[in-house]
Motif scaffolding. Structure first.
Motif, PDB file in Angstrom:
ATOM      1  N   GLN A  69      -3.753 -11.540 -21.148  1.00 42.97           N
ATOM      2  CA  GLN A  69      -3.255 -12.814 -20.643  1.00 42.97           C
ATOM      3  C   GLN A  69      -3.640 -12.997 -19.182  1.00 42.97           C
ATOM      4  O   GLN A  69      -3.263 -12.192 -18.328  1.00 42.97           O
ATOM      5  N   GLU A  70      -4.399 -14.032 -18.921  1.00 41.60           N
ATOM      6  CA  GLU A  70      -4.808 -14.336 -17.544  1.00 41.60           C
ATOM      7  C   GLU A  70      -3.790 -15.284 -16.927  1.00 41.60           C
ATOM      8  O   GLU A  70      -3.684 -16.440 -17.319  1.00 41.60           O
ATOM      9  N   ARG A  71      -3.066 -14.761 -15.961  1.00 44.00           N
ATOM     10  CA  ARG A  71      -2.058 -15.561 -15.273  1.00 44.00           C
ATOM     11  C   ARG A  71      -2.590 -16.026 -13.922  1.00 44.00           C
ATOM     12  O   ARG A  71      -3.637 -15.556 -13.462  1.00 44.00           O
ATOM     13  N   ALA A  72      -1.869 -16.930 -13.324  1.00 46.32           N
ATOM     14  CA  ALA A  72      -2.207 -17.332 -11.957  1.00 46.32           C
ATOM     15  C   ALA A  72      -2.042 -16.116 -11.053  1.00 46.32           C
ATOM     16  O   ALA A  72      -0.991 -15.473 -11.040  1.00 46.32           O
ATOM     17  N   ILE A  73      -3.095 -15.775 -10.325  1.00 44.30           N
ATOM     18  CA  ILE A  73      -3.092 -14.543  -9.542  1.00 44.30           C
ATOM     19  C   ILE A  73      -2.257 -14.708  -8.273  1.00 44.30           C
ATOM     20  O   ILE A  73      -2.532 -15.568  -7.437  1.00 44.30           O
ATOM     21  N   LYS A  74      -1.247 -13.879  -8.157  1.00 46.11           N
ATOM     22  CA  LYS A  74      -0.430 -13.815  -6.951  1.00 46.11           C
ATOM     23  C   LYS A  74      -0.399 -12.394  -6.388  1.00 46.11           C
ATOM     24  O   LYS A  74      -0.506 -12.200  -5.184  1.00 46.11           O
ATOM     25  N   ASN A  75      -0.240 -11.418  -7.286  1.00 47.73           N
ATOM     26  CA  ASN A  75      -0.132 -10.020  -6.875  1.00 47.73           C
ATOM     27  C   ASN A  75      -1.255  -9.203  -7.504  1.00 47.73           C
ATOM     28  O   ASN A  75      -1.441  -9.228  -8.720  1.00 47.73           O
ATOM     29  N   VAL A  76      -1.987  -8.490  -6.663  1.00 53.57           N
ATOM     30  CA  VAL A  76      -3.121  -7.683  -7.117  1.00 53.57           C
ATOM     31  C   VAL A  76      -2.849  -6.218  -6.790  1.00 53.57           C
ATOM     32  O   VAL A  76      -2.440  -5.890  -5.672  1.00 53.57           O
ATOM     33  N   LEU A  77      -3.067  -5.363  -7.779  1.00 59.21           N
ATOM     34  CA  LEU A  77      -2.939  -3.924  -7.580  1.00 59.21           C
ATOM     35  C   LEU A  77      -4.331  -3.311  -7.507  1.00 59.21           C
ATOM     36  O   LEU A  77      -5.131  -3.444  -8.434  1.00 59.21           O
ATOM     37  N   ILE A  78      -4.632  -2.665  -6.380  1.00 56.91           N
ATOM     38  CA  ILE A  78      -5.924  -1.991  -6.178  1.00 56.91           C
ATOM     39  C   ILE A  78      -5.684  -0.489  -6.254  1.00 56.91           C
ATOM     40  O   ILE A  78      -4.804   0.043  -5.566  1.00 56.91           O
ATOM     41  N   ILE A  79      -6.462   0.195  -7.088  1.00 53.68           N
ATOM     42  CA  ILE A  79      -6.299   1.637  -7.288  1.00 53.68           C
ATOM     43  C   ILE A  79      -7.570   2.357  -6.854  1.00 53.68           C
ATOM     44  O   ILE A  79      -8.525   2.459  -7.631  1.00 53.68           O
ATOM     45  N   PRO A  80      -7.620   2.845  -5.612  1.00 58.33           N
ATOM     46  CA  PRO A  80      -8.768   3.662  -5.194  1.00 58.33           C
ATOM     47  C   PRO A  80      -8.587   5.102  -5.666  1.00 58.33           C
ATOM     48  O   PRO A  80      -7.510   5.682  -5.510  1.00 58.33           O
ATOM     49  N   VAL A  81      -9.621   5.665  -6.243  1.00 60.80           N
ATOM     50  CA  VAL A  81      -9.561   7.036  -6.772  1.00 60.80           C
ATOM     51  C   VAL A  81     -10.395   7.938  -5.883  1.00 60.80           C
ATOM     52  O   VAL A  81     -11.624   7.787  -5.810  1.00 60.80           O
ATOM     53  N   THR A  82      -9.741   8.856  -5.187  1.00 56.79           N
ATOM     54  CA  THR A  82     -10.432   9.813  -4.322  1.00 56.79           C
ATOM     55  C   THR A  82      -9.978  11.226  -4.687  1.00 56.79           C
ATOM     56  O   THR A  82      -9.187  11.417  -5.618  1.00 56.79           O
ATOM     57  N   SER A  83     -10.457  12.198  -3.944  1.00 59.09           N
ATOM     58  CA  SER A  83     -10.059  13.587  -4.178  1.00 59.09           C
ATOM     59  C   SER A  83      -8.901  13.952  -3.260  1.00 59.09           C
ATOM     60  O   SER A  83      -8.540  13.202  -2.352  1.00 59.09           O
ATOM     61  N   ILE A 102     -12.327  -5.057  -0.331  1.00 54.46           N
ATOM     62  CA  ILE A 102     -11.873  -6.028  -1.342  1.00 54.46           C
ATOM     63  C   ILE A 102     -10.438  -6.481  -1.061  1.00 54.46           C
ATOM     64  O   ILE A 102     -10.060  -7.609  -1.379  1.00 54.46           O
ATOM     65  N   ALA A 103      -9.627  -5.603  -0.425  1.00 53.94           N
ATOM     66  CA  ALA A 103      -8.258  -5.997  -0.086  1.00 53.94           C
ATOM     67  C   ALA A 103      -8.248  -7.026   1.041  1.00 53.94           C
ATOM     68  O   ALA A 103      -7.463  -7.982   1.026  1.00 53.94           O
ATOM     69  N   ASN A 104      -9.151  -6.853   2.018  1.00 50.50           N
ATOM     70  CA  ASN A 104      -9.159  -7.723   3.195  1.00 50.50           C
ATOM     71  C   ASN A 104     -10.044  -8.953   3.045  1.00 50.50           C
ATOM     72  O   ASN A 104      -9.902  -9.912   3.809  1.00 50.50           O
TER      73      ASN A 104
END
Length: 296
Positions: A69-83, A102-104
């Motif tokens: 379901q594509e909703r109106a985007i308000k909140n985005v979760l960014i998951i960077p994967v590092t060691s 991408i966050a900024n």
């Protein structure tokens, strides 16, 4: 002679460093073999399951599939994967820079929250405004590397999927290093949720138009079982990609460090021999000069 002592101490120091980097290279090579085998075996299954997921989602109504379901985007979760550890070149820095970008820039107009997996990303985003409300699960995100398996990845993926279904986030994006080979890892940004529809090409349009889907055992069971399993498998595959990439990057970095230490050690030994030769020559000249003075 003080100069000779200083050079000799540097030779000992560089030799010790060379032994450490060489040992770390061999350890990373052993770990890389296991990690590379794991991702190589996982990729065909994950890719096929991903194809089924996208095609299945395209055949379902968005109201039936809560993960598409594509909703109106308000909140985005960014998951960077590092060691959790460093000494692997730019492996972690590239992911952190991409996530910050991408966050900024890309999602600057939305409320962005960062859920870092790995201590290197967590340490960076603790100092930024994008850390958001993910602080409670950062410890868990970092500790997954201590025991990476499908069960642990399954639990973490379930929480992320639940947060999306509950409306806490309208889009979930991963930033990670995709393993290509020992020397190359590709920084990749991929949308995890909502599920993207398949890319439309001429062949895919023809196949979709002529395809007749039969749901067995039932559409409801497929929606409740297959789609979540596919998403969890995709999540686990991303972790395996990053895990293999980490060991490849560390092995490459330690190989270069060992080569540099070897070269520096050769230069220091040459400089030491030159300085020692010059000192001996000076002593000989002093002896000859003293003998001539006595004869005179």
């Amino acid at each position: 002679m003080a100069n000779l002592k200083e050079i000799r101490n540097r030779i000992v120091s560089v030799s010790s460093t060379m032994q450490i980097t060489s040992a770390m290279k061999m350890v990373s090579a052993a770990k890389l073999k296991r990690a590379q085998d794991a991702i190589t075996l996982m990729r065909p299954y994950a890719d096929k399951l991903q194809d089924i997921l996208t095609n299945l989602s395209a055949s379902l109504d968005t109201s039936e599939n809560e993960y598409a379901q594509e909703r109106a985007i308000k909140n985005v979760l960014i998951i960077p994967v590092t060691s959790n550890r460093g000494l692997c070149g730019g492996f972690n820095n590239y992911v952190v820079k991409k996530a910050l970008h991408i966050a900024n820039v890309k999602y600057a107009a939305y409320n962005t929250t960062v859920f870092p997996i790995g201590k290197k990303a967590a340490d960076t985003f603790k100092k930024t405004a994008h850390y958001g409300n993910s602080e409670a699960i950062v410890k868990e995100g970092s500790e997954i590397w201590g025991d990476l398996n499908f069960a642990n990845a399954n639990d973490m993926a379930s929480k992320i999927m639940e947060a999306y279904v509950n409306g806490s986030f309208d889009k979930v994006v991963f930033v990670y290093n995709k393993f290509k080979n020992v020397a190359t890892q590709i920084v990749t940004e991929v949308q995890f949720l909502p599920i993207l529809p398949p890319v439309q090409t001429e062949n895919s349009v023809k196949n979709t138009a002529s395809a007749d889907y039969i749901f067995e055992p039932s559409k409801a069971e497929i929606i409740t079982e297959l789609i979540p399993k596919s998403l969890k498998t995709q999540f686990y595959t991303i972790l395996l990609e990053s895990h293999a990439g980490e060991h490849g990057a560390r092995m490459t970095a330690m190989h270069k460090a060992t080569d540099n230490a070897t070269e520096l050690n050769k230069e220091l030994k040459l400089k030491y021999n030159q300085a020692r030769q010059a000192a001996i020559t000076n002593e000989i000249l002093e002896i000859v000069g003293g003998a001539e003075a006595l004869n005179g």
